[in-house]
Design a protein around this motif. Structure first.
Motif: not given
Length: 490
Positions: A91-102
């Motif tokens: 919620q603080a701003g991890l980029p979308a590619n990390l949220l997709a990959e893990y």
């Protein structure tokens, strides 16, 4: 390097996950997390004996077709609450590619809150003396030793006392590997902050072939939280405080803390001395020093610290919320912290050792050295470590990324350099020219943050150690500030 700990193999990863995901505990107010319990041995030397439960959380991958694996997190401590940490980062701003990959995986470490919590059954006023008070003379060291001894007695007589010797970094790392196996994963990636860097280093040493991409942010020395790390808090304060003094002097018209950094620094010592003699609103000189140290973890907290100083300069009572919290799961957090800090290493028992250290550090690091060199409860801890500490090894895959600020008040650069040397060619290090605790978090330094994201998302790590220049960063979002505020306690 040799491995000085007892290495107990964990079971091989299962073909698929055996974790039964469901709702999180009622006090975790979010529908965005899934939670589950993983059973682990209390004592890994007797794996068929008593079991305890580790509560684990998950933020599932946003794009399962792109999912690479799992990314475990630890926010620090020891004793930091871990269940909501992945969601807070997202919620603080991890980029979308990390949220997709893990799948983002959090957990309360053994002994903490939802993971078989322990307690020393301390009184609220004792929470402020875990880290010892500032000692001006040998008699105050002796007094701190008596206070620590009382805390140790309470831990030894509490209902969970038999469990405390097994609340250690090495056993928490072994729990992580049980989590990996339960998730059906051959390897895990990991992001650890502060104490979490030591936990990650221990895991990477005990289970090198089960690591994928490992990030250690704000790095402890290779011995974790021992007496040296305690004393280094004072070095970190001495490194970082000039940033606050310069910031305050530039805003003297707003806060009145001093027109020059030297005047701000003089006011620090005057306020500490004043509160030593005449405490106000629950603050004595020791708590004032500790609060100042805590609030320089992040530059975004400087205004709050300046306002706190203003109240003392004006002889006013500070706001009630200025004092550290004594509610919630604090009992389990403190008992876990003491168990790890006092159980990973054997601390000196002679009070004269601490008296000598206080004299040295009060001179070398006058801002805080009289406190951080003083006696912890570890000097009278009722049990000795159940196994030798893990020695970091340079044998294993080259997949560790260390990120570190030059002026970190909690984990000074000197410790990070020692850990970098211990891991040898297994590690690369990104050093950032800024003050504060934390590099790879959204809203801090873009160069450091991007190095972390690039590595976790693509596996791209600097070919050699890297230096990032200072940056003028935008103010954090409310979500980012909430996360930074919570991490100050670790």
């Amino acid at each position: 390097m040799a491995l000085a700990a007892i290495v107990i193999p964990a079971p091989a990863a299962s073909a698929k996950s055996t974790v039964d995901w469901g709702q999180c505990p009622n006090d975790i107010p979010t529908a965005f997390l899934q939670c589950a319990a993983v059973e682990v041995p209390l004592d890994y030397q007797h794996p068929d004996g008593k079991k305890i439960s580790i509560e684990v959380s998950r933020v599932p991958s946003t794009e399962p077709a792109k999912r690479r694996g799992v990314l475990l997190f630890n926010p620090g401590g020891p004793g930091g609450l871990g269940l909501t940490f992945p969601l807070e980062l997202a919620q603080a701003g991890l980029p979308a590619n990390l949220l997709a990959e893990y799948d983002l995986i959090g957990f309360d470490p053994r002994g903490v809150d939802h993971s078989s919590p322990v307690s020393c059954e301390l009184k609220p006023e004792q929470f402020y003396t875990i880290v010892p008070k500032y000692a001006h003379n040998p008699a105050e060291v002796t007094k701190a030793a008596e206070s620590g001894k009382q805390i140790s007695r309470q831990c030894a007589s509490a209902a969970s006392s038999a469990v405390l010797p097994y609340i250690s970094t090495a056993n928490t790392a072994r729990d992580m590997d049980r989590i990996r196996a339960a998730l059906g994963e051959p390897k895990i990636s990991y992001f650890g902050l502060s104490y979490g860097t030591y936990l990650g280093g221990v895991y990477a040493t005990l289970f090198p072939d089960r690591t994928d991409r490992i990030v250690l942010d704000s790095v402890l020395g290779p011995d974790g939280y021992d007496i040296t790390a305690s004393r280094r808090f004072a070095e970190g304060m001495q490194d970082r405080f000039p940033d606050f003094a310069k910031w305050s002097a530039a805003r003297n018209s707003s806060y009145g803390l001093g027109a020059t950094p030297a005047e701000v620094t003089a006011n620090y010592f005057q306020l500490a001395d004043k509160l030593d003699r005449h405490p106000a609103g629950g603050f004595d000189g020791s708590l004032f020093r500790s609060a100042t140290h805590s609030l320089i973890y992040q530059t975004s907290a400087f205004p709050r610290l300046a306002q706190l100083w203003q109240t003392f300069l004006a002889n006013q009572e500070p706001p009630a919320d200025s004092l550290p919290s004594t509610g919630g799961p604090i009992q389990s957090q403190i008992a876990t912290m003491l168990s790890v800090v006092c159980g990973d290493h054997a601390w000196p028992r002679l009070i004269s050792t601490y008296q000598r250290n206080v004299v040295q550090d009060r001179a070398a690091y006058p801002l805080l050295g009289g406190a951080t060199a003083n006696v912890w409860p570890c000097a009278s801890w009722p049990t000795r470590p159940i196994e030798p500490p893990v020695e970091f090894s340079d044998q294993g895959p080259s997949n560790l990324l260390l990120v570190q600020n030059t002026r970190d008040p909690a984990t000074p650069l000197v410790g990070a350099l020692e850990t970098r040397e211990a891991f040898g060619e297994r590690a690369r290090m990104v050093t950032v020219d800024q003050g504060g605790h934390g590099v790879g978090l959204p809203s801090l330094n873009s160069c450091g943050f991007n190095a972390v994201v690039d590595y976790l998302a693509t596996g791209t790590r600097p070919a050699t150690d890297k230096f990032c220049a200072a940056e003028a960063n935008a103010a954090p979002t409310p979500q980012q500030q909430q996360l930074l505020d919570r991490l100050r306690q670790y």
